[in-house]
Design a protein around this motif. Structure first.
Motif, short mmCIF file in Angstrom:
data_model
loop_
_atom_site.label_atom_id
_atom_site.label_comp_id
_atom_site.label_asym_id
_atom_site.label_seq_id
_atom_site.Cartn_x
_atom_site.Cartn_y
_atom_site.Cartn_z
N ALA A 148 0.79 -1.06 -0.07
CA ALA A 148 -0.22 0.09 0.15
C ALA A 148 0.89 1.38 -0.08
O ALA A 148 1.86 1.20 0.54
CB ALA A 148 -0.99 0.15 1.33
N ASN A 149 0.41 2.36 -0.86
CA ASN A 149 1.02 3.54 -0.67
C ASN A 149 2.57 3.54 -1.51
O ASN A 149 3.19 4.43 -1.43
CB ASN A 149 1.26 3.97 0.31
CG ASN A 149 -0.12 4.19 1.16
OD1 ASN A 149 -1.04 4.78 0.65
ND2 ASN A 149 -0.03 4.02 2.55
N LYS A 150 2.82 2.32 -2.16
CA LYS A 150 4.04 2.23 -2.84
C LYS A 150 3.77 2.42 -4.43
O LYS A 150 2.50 1.99 -4.82
CB LYS A 150 4.92 1.05 -2.57
CG LYS A 150 5.10 0.99 -1.12
CD LYS A 150 6.14 2.15 -0.74
CE LYS A 150 6.52 2.10 0.63
NZ LYS A 150 7.20 3.33 1.15
N ASN A 151 4.55 2.56 -5.36
CA ASN A 151 4.50 2.80 -6.90
C ASN A 151 5.03 1.89 -7.60
O ASN A 151 6.10 1.40 -7.07
CB ASN A 151 4.77 4.53 -7.20
CG ASN A 151 4.21 5.55 -6.14
OD1 ASN A 151 2.87 5.31 -6.05
ND2 ASN A 151 4.91 6.33 -6.00
N PHE A 152 4.65 1.73 -8.73
CA PHE A 152 5.47 0.97 -9.76
C PHE A 152 5.70 1.77 -10.76
O PHE A 152 4.81 2.38 -11.67
CB PHE A 152 4.28 -0.28 -10.45
CG PHE A 152 5.03 -1.08 -11.28
CD1 PHE A 152 5.90 -1.99 -11.00
CD2 PHE A 152 4.84 -0.87 -12.72
CE1 PHE A 152 6.39 -2.91 -12.13
CE2 PHE A 152 5.25 -1.90 -13.72
CZ PHE A 152 6.11 -2.57 -13.32
#
Length: 215
Positions: A148-152
């Protein structure tokens, strides 16, 4: 019979003190220091055994070809090297239930050869450390979850992103960059389904065969 030498005994230069090699006689010193000034050889299959005190080897130690250096497997003794390089030229096995640890506050690196690497257990990269591959392909054979709250994020190059034939769900706002187009493959029948919100088409509307199907 027994010969008792009650005083200091000196053997003259160039003379020897020999015990018959075919006999079973023993040689024993007192509690004082014993100094062997010449090269010392234990012959044949005879062994050299120390007591339980510390053994200091002050010179380089070489184990002959085909011979082993063993610690008793049932003991709790430890093995420690100095700060110089350690070279393990043969296969190395860590026993079941034992660990291979590097000090976590040091700057030591870990490098393998070019053979395959197998990590049989769960693998964790701690803290803010990163995992970086080279230019080879990365193959992820299982489901991939991003916390959660991390990006790709893909770098701003010419790399493409391709999904499989399954459904693709975009749960957040989706932005197409300036000068880029959203396209539906012209081969076959494809539909575009919207939600209940308004749709605004700000540019010219053009279709080759027919307009997309709006539900």
């Amino acid at each position: 019979g027994t010969v008792a030498l009650n005083g200091h005994t000196t053997i003259a230069t160039g003379r020897n003190l020999h015990m018959t090699s075919t006999g079973s006689g023993t040689f024993q010193t007192g509690l004082g220091v014993v100094t062997l000034n010449g090269d010392t050889t234990v012959t044949g299959t005879k062994s050299f055994t120390s007591g339980t005190g510390v053994v200091s080897l002050n010179g380089d130690v070489t184990v002959a070809t085909g011979r082993d250096l063993h610690m008793t497997g049932s003991g709790t003794g430890s093995f420690q090297t100095g700060t110089g390089p350690v070279t393990l030229n043969g296969d190395t096995t860590v026993a079941a239930g034992k660990n291979l640890h590097m000090t976590d506050y040091g700057f030591g690196t870990f490098k393998t050869g070019t053979g395959a690497i197998t990590l049989n257990g769960d693998t964790t990269i701690t803290g803010r450390k990163t995992f970086t591959n080279s230019f080879g392909n990365v193959q992820l054979n299982g489901d991939v979850a991003i916390a959660a709250n991390k990006n790709f994020v893909m770098a701003s190059g010419s790399g493409a992103f391709t999904s499989g034939a399954g459904a693709v769900t975009l749960k957040g706002y989706t932005t197409v960059a300036n000068g880029k187009n959203p396209r539906v493959n012209s081969l076959g029948v494809r539909t575009f389904t919207r939600g209940t919100g308004a749709i605004t088409l700000n540019g010219d509307k053009w279709h080759r065969h027919r307009l997309p199907q709006w539900n």
